[in-house]
Design a protein around this motif. Structure first.
Motif, PDB file in Angstrom:
ATOM      1  N   PHE A 112     -23.885   1.341   0.246  1.00  0.00           N
ATOM      2  CA  PHE A 112     -23.032   2.347   0.867  1.00  0.00           C
ATOM      3  C   PHE A 112     -23.884   3.563   1.198  1.00  0.00           C
ATOM      4  N   ALA A 113     -23.774   4.052   2.440  1.00  0.00           N
ATOM      5  CA  ALA A 113     -24.517   5.230   2.881  1.00  0.00           C
ATOM      6  C   ALA A 113     -23.674   5.972   3.914  1.00  0.00           C
ATOM      7  N   ALA A 114     -24.146   7.146   4.304  1.00  0.00           N
ATOM      8  CA  ALA A 114     -23.384   7.995   5.223  1.00  0.00           C
ATOM      9  C   ALA A 114     -23.333   7.430   6.633  1.00  0.00           C
ATOM     10  N   ASP A 115     -24.337   6.629   7.016  1.00  0.00           N
ATOM     11  CA  ASP A 115     -24.351   6.050   8.359  1.00  0.00           C
ATOM     12  C   ASP A 115     -24.902   4.621   8.289  1.00  0.00           C
ATOM     13  N   GLU A 145     -12.829   0.862   4.142  1.00  0.00           N
ATOM     14  CA  GLU A 145     -11.747   1.688   4.648  1.00  0.00           C
ATOM     15  C   GLU A 145     -12.045   3.179   4.690  1.00  0.00           C
ATOM     16  N   ASN A 146     -13.113   3.627   4.060  1.00  0.00           N
ATOM     17  CA  ASN A 146     -13.434   5.052   4.020  1.00  0.00           C
ATOM     18  C   ASN A 146     -14.283   5.416   5.236  1.00  0.00           C
ATOM     19  N   PRO A 147     -13.783   6.254   6.143  1.00  0.00           N
ATOM     20  CA  PRO A 147     -14.546   6.595   7.342  1.00  0.00           C
ATOM     21  C   PRO A 147     -15.754   7.505   7.071  1.00  0.00           C
ATOM     22  N   ALA A 148     -15.906   7.998   5.844  1.00  0.00           N
ATOM     23  CA  ALA A 148     -17.019   8.878   5.508  1.00  0.00           C
ATOM     24  C   ALA A 148     -18.278   8.118   5.106  1.00  0.00           C
ATOM     25  N   LEU A 149     -18.220   6.788   5.136  1.00  0.00           N
ATOM     26  CA  LEU A 149     -19.416   6.026   4.763  1.00  0.00           C
ATOM     27  C   LEU A 149     -19.432   4.681   5.468  1.00  0.00           C
ATOM     28  N   ARG A 150     -20.599   4.031   5.388  1.00  0.00           N
ATOM     29  CA  ARG A 150     -20.777   2.709   5.964  1.00  0.00           C
ATOM     30  C   ARG A 150     -21.253   1.763   4.868  1.00  0.00           C
TER      31      ARG A 150
END
Length: 128
Positions: free
Chosen positions: A62-65, A108-113
């Motif tokens: 999991f990361a920001a982009d 489901e969290n749009p703040a991470l990929r």
């Protein structure tokens, strides 16, 4: 008789040694987006025997982009391919196989990929 190995504990401990700036866990922390990057490991199956096992493991990054998540997933994959010999706590890794290369996985969290891969690891207790 040798105790069964806890492959999730082994991998999170091992990953912390290889990637000290990355959080390695089996369960995602609350508000995971505030502690990125994170590598999560989870056993998803595989055969087990008295003296060894070959568990299948999902490894999710999991990361920001997407670029950061994919880059870290590729580095983790490369390190896992080199994983051999004694590991703490108390196991010996015979081999690692990549079953599914890093790819996008929905989250489901749009703040991470999220980018994940699946591996099989053949290992046995160190004392057998």
């Amino acid at each position: 008789m040798a105790e069964p190995v806890d492959v999730e504990l082994i991998l999170t401990t091992w990953l912390r040694g290889r990637f000290p700036d990355v959080r390695s866990c089996t369960e995602l922390p609350a508000r995971v987006e505030t502690v990125l990057p994170v590598v999560q490991v989870a056993t998803v199956g595989g055969p087990a025997a008295r003296f060894g096992s070959r568990p299948r493991i999902d490894v999710d990054v999991f990361a920001a982009d997407y670029g950061s998540a994919r880059s870290l997933a590729l580095r983790v994959r490369d390190e896992l391919l080199a994983l051999r010999g004694p590991v703490e706590p108390g196991a010996v890794v015979k081999w690692t196989r990549i079953d599914s290369d890093p790819s996008r996985r929905p989250y489901e969290n749009p703040a991470l990929r999220r980018v994940g891969l699946t591996v099989t690891i053949a290992l046995h207790p160190a004392a057998y």
